[in-house]
Enzyme design. Sequence first.
Site, PDB file in Angstrom:
ATOM      1  N   GLY A 181       0.697  -1.224  -0.032  1.00  0.00           N
ATOM      2  CA  GLY A 181       0.041  -0.111   0.168  1.00  0.00           C
ATOM      3  C   GLY A 181       0.809   1.260   0.025  1.00  0.00           C
ATOM      4  O   GLY A 181       0.603   2.089  -0.642  1.00  0.00           O
ATOM      5  N   ASP A 182       2.158   1.270   0.639  1.00  0.00           N
ATOM      6  CA  ASP A 182       2.949   2.526   1.058  1.00  0.00           C
ATOM      7  C   ASP A 182       3.625   2.248  -0.455  1.00  0.00           C
ATOM      8  O   ASP A 182       4.244   3.705  -0.744  1.00  0.00           O
ATOM      9  CB  ASP A 182       3.823   2.049   1.829  1.00  0.00           C
ATOM     10  CG  ASP A 182       3.282   2.659   3.489  1.00  0.00           C
ATOM     11  OD1 ASP A 182       2.376   3.776   3.176  1.00  0.00           O
ATOM     12  OD2 ASP A 182       3.676   2.223   4.373  1.00  0.00           O
ATOM     13  N   LEU A 183       3.794   1.247  -1.259  1.00  0.00           N
ATOM     14  CA  LEU A 183       4.869   1.522  -2.435  1.00  0.00           C
ATOM     15  C   LEU A 183       4.352   1.672  -3.635  1.00  0.00           C
ATOM     16  O   LEU A 183       4.705   2.208  -4.654  1.00  0.00           O
ATOM     17  CB  LEU A 183       5.659   0.061  -2.527  1.00  0.00           C
ATOM     18  CG  LEU A 183       6.565  -0.132  -0.961  1.00  0.00           C
ATOM     19  CD1 LEU A 183       7.150  -1.394  -1.183  1.00  0.00           C
ATOM     20  CD2 LEU A 183       7.715   1.070  -1.039  1.00  0.00           C
TER      21      LEU A 183
END
Lengths: 412, 412
Positions: A181-183
């Site tokens: 999700g962060d990447l």
Amino acid sequence: MSTGPLTGKTVIDLTTALAGPYATLLLAGLGARVIKVENPARGGDTSRNNSPYVTADGLSMRRTSDDDMSVSMMLRGRGKESILLDLKRPESREVLRDLVREADIVVENYSAGVTARLGIDYASVRDLNPRLVYTSISGFGATGDHGDRKAMDTIIQALSGVMMTAGEPGDPPVRFGLPIGDLVAPLFAVIGTLSAVMHAERTGEGQHVDVSMLGALTSLVACEPFDALESVGFPLRTGTYVPRLAPFGTFRAVDGWFALCGPTDQFAEGVLRAIGRADLIGSADFGTRDARVANADRLHGLIAGWAAERMLAEALAALHANGAPAAPVRSTAEAVRDPDVTARGEVVPLVHPKFGHFDGLYGSGLPVVFSRSLVDMSAPAPQLGEHTDAVLSELLGYDEQRIASLRGAGAF
Amino acid sequence: MSTGPLTGKTVIDLTTALAGPYATLLLAGLGARVIKVENPARGGDTSRNNSPYVTADGLSMRRTSDDDMSVSMMLRGRGKESILLDLKRPESREVLRDLVREADIVVENYSAGVTARLGIDYASVRDLNPRLVYTSISGFGATGDHGDRKAMDTIIQALSGVMMTAGEPGDPPVRFGLPIGDLVAPLFAVIGTLSAVMHAERTGEGQHVDVSMLGALTSLVACEPFDALESVGFPLRTGTYVPRLAPFGTFRAVDGWFALCGPTDQFAEGVLRAIGRADLIGSADFGTRDARVANADRLHGLIAGWAAERMLAEALAALHANGAPAAPVRSTAEAVRDPDVTARGEVVPLVHPKFGHFDGLYGSGLPVVFSRSLVDMSAPAPQLGEHTDAVLSELLGYDEQRIASLRGAGAF
């Protein structure tokens, strides 16, 4: 000498943690000048305080001197300049407004509402620079009211459905081991930012670019027609094997695992030949794709039985000799050391600004090989506030007295 | 009326399957004109022959008429024009060369060596158009000798290390349920392409942009310092829970799962309050981050025990009321119907060019919300060769006789 394709672009980086800093890391790697604005009141980007740290003696769970730097910052801060600005102070916001006048791009990932409260949201700064591209990365997007919903990676994974795509039916949710999700959001944020810069160069018009972590990851989920597949009888979670593509799965050899993927007649024949069962080629049970799908359990059982008595290298050699797509399941430690990958700069050694490189410490490269342009992900990360004076004097033209006066007022 | 940020750019799309077509889908969504070149000898892009299909009566495992279209093509072909060219024929390659002269961008994902054999690799066409950006997506990159190594998504996942990041130590490899190898490379390919177009606009110089699926995914793996974390005692695979961030994990309520993430003192206090254990706030065992990490199993056990007797909605309400970051683990079917996500166009209804939309059939949107520019992922995919005549006459200026003669010669 060649330079990065974004040479000449200036980015004001108002990001912290992972999603935002990864976006600006990519922009820096592509040649943009990235000026990272850090809050002196909190010791800068939270990533500076993530254990472990690189010290003069190597990795340590705790910081031992001011020169030590967290591995997270060594990774995410590469090629950026760091300046201090306490944006709760009006003097600092005035400096920020001067920076925005000189910039092509702003990237921020504050929690919802914070930029508006500080008076540094797009609406508040657009008049300073009509060509500005102002990119926001947030958990749920800048539209709608999300209250104070938190957007850690695992929350985004849970909401996006990805946790229910791995494992087998009935298994607990499976969290991806990468903070996907962060990447993924920063990749779309860079795509949106570059597109908007192209628009600005064509038309003179800047704009706001708004990327949601949940939306970015859910859009990837929606790249696979899971609903349609399920409605015609293909289960979503199939664990180790994928019966509808049989032979397809991961198999255990004596000393390790391998993945195998042979959905076509040609590949399936190679697999049967490799496991010494050429007699089954063209058989009623395994001769066609439909037959293999119907008899997937038996087919996978035959392969598993064969693999169980063989060393990994032997199994892979037999599969490759017969043209069957197969590969070892590697650990992350093996993967980041792949000589082809490091030769292409897709993974690079991490370098501490003072202590240099320690064996085994790698970080992400920028996985694009340009025939002309240069990509550089090797520059070390800055120490907190390292470039405050230089940026204020050189980019903004402030004189020493003004800088001293701002410092005296607590602006940084 | 606003237009996409890439309005005016023309892309020649030589891609098939997933990774390449997803890259050109994003370019089309951003407003570029994408001309998809398909091989008449093979029925076009292999995605056209992926079951299931959308028919006049809805989803079907088998094609029932010429109007039917695979869900894969409905997803990946959106907003593209389709022309036929049999690139094994010299007449067709001549048409392609004319297209390249008019284009800004070429994207291809042929197997290694194929474009060179056909005489359509970057070296063979660069002189036709010095500003051309020519993007290749391949399994292992255009550098080095990879023989005929196959690059299906599962092979790339195995080699990249991601399969060993989910699950628990000693578990078999865990394949991500998203084809993440196929999906991440195109994001980097779009970033590389847009960067190179910006370089070309600044300098007049085109170039080759070379993206490897393995390199792209491995670079994401290298965004996390797995090696460094392991070397200081943080295990890589932690399954459902992450002890070093305790309380952190997925928990089972009576009627479903939720994810929870409370690594800070403030969040952890909220969790303890939510589960009715405010008495433990500030306790020796759970009062500090270090204490919670040391006693993670007990802490997670307390939460699991509380969750086991509660309905999901009740558990989430209690956690949210106390400021603890938590969210339901949703199925993919729930996730792609999230009204916030569909309102932002991050997931969009799929539309068949003739039969329209069938309830429940969704596809990826372009998860970037621009304040000025338009994004459009709603245009249907073309039927095979639908635009051959139009593109040859309008873009290339061929007259009817020339088109008829090419058709007669088998060029398309």
